[in-house]
Design an enzyme around this catalytic site. Structure first.
Site, mmCIF file in Angstrom:
data_model
loop_
_atom_site.group_PDB
_atom_site.id
_atom_site.type_symbol
_atom_site.label_atom_id
_atom_site.label_comp_id
_atom_site.label_asym_id
_atom_site.label_seq_id
_atom_site.Cartn_x
_atom_site.Cartn_y
_atom_site.Cartn_z
ATOM 1 N N TYR A 19 0.841 -1.205 0.000
ATOM 2 C CA TYR A 19 0.000 0.000 0.000
ATOM 3 C C TYR A 19 0.878 1.257 0.000
ATOM 4 C CZ TYR A 19 -3.114 3.582 1.875
ATOM 5 O OH TYR A 19 -3.811 4.742 2.080
ATOM 6 N N GLU A 41 -10.821 4.769 5.458
ATOM 7 C CA GLU A 41 -10.405 5.605 6.588
ATOM 8 C C GLU A 41 -11.456 5.578 7.690
ATOM 9 O OE1 GLU A 41 -7.480 6.677 7.079
ATOM 10 O OE2 GLU A 41 -6.655 6.559 5.059
ATOM 11 N N TRP A 49 -4.152 0.088 10.783
ATOM 12 C CA TRP A 49 -4.243 0.134 9.324
ATOM 13 C C TRP A 49 -3.986 -1.254 8.746
ATOM 14 C CZ3 TRP A 49 -6.942 2.717 6.307
ATOM 15 C CH2 TRP A 49 -6.670 2.835 4.946
#
Length: 190
Positions: A19, A41, A49
């Site tokens: 990512y 988000e 994350w």
């Protein structure tokens, strides 16, 4: 592809490395991708994350490919089904925010022509480049994130506090917060 000089947070998992190297901080202008990042988000709030990235494909499938029109049409029954899916993040408030945020997103598209036109207008279409030596230098929120957060809330969005908004701005490349020694920093500032 890690080099030992990239942002420290990207070394925690393979998903984060990929990512970081391919998506994070890359200027993004396609509304469907902007909506996906906004959803991710939202789902990340209070979680790692890494967890979000590990469940990203399952969420893509469960959330109808992050299709704004389909998500905007979610019913209470659909939300109940989602809450039973063990492969996604199953927080009742976050699931309820999907439809609400999709509807608010569509209103912005109708008003501005695209969500892209709306969000990038805050920066006159240009990315803000941080000049950070270490990850500790990178802020968690900024006055810009606070301004956008207030505007999004006024427009009916939920789960868009300044920290979430700042993470969103980093994700979509409005802000380049790669540390200066990271190869992505140089690539994205050219």
């Amino acid at each position: 592809m890690t080099t030992g000089r990239e942002c420290a947070w990207a070394k925690r998992s393979l998903e984060e490395q990929v990512y970081h190297d391919t998506e994070w901080g890359v200027p993004t202008h396609e509304d469907s991708v902007l909506f996906e990042f906004l959803v991710l988000e939202t789902m990340q709030a209070g979680l790692s994350w890494t967890l979000v990235l590990k469940r990203r494909e399952a969420m893509r499938e469960a959330f109808d490919g992050f299709d704004i029109n389909k998500v905007a049409a979610y019913t209470p029954d659909k939300e109940s089904q989602l809450l039973e899916n063990p492969n996604i993040i199953r927080n009742r408030l976050k699931i309820a925010s999907l439809r609400k945020n999709a509807l608010a997103f569509k209103k912005i598209q109708a008003e501005f022509g695209s969500f892209d036109a709306y969000i990038w207008a805050f920066m006159n279409g240009e990315s803000l480049v941080g000049h950070w030596q270490t990850e500790a230098d990178v802020p968690a929120i900024t006055p810009l994130a606070e301004q956008i957060s207030k505007d999004l809330k006024k427009r009916g969005f939920t789960f868009v506090g300044p920290t979430i908004v700042y993470s969103f701005l980093q994700a979509i490349g409005m802000v380049n917060d790669h540390i200066m020694s990271c190869p992505c920093y140089e690539r994205l500032t050219k």
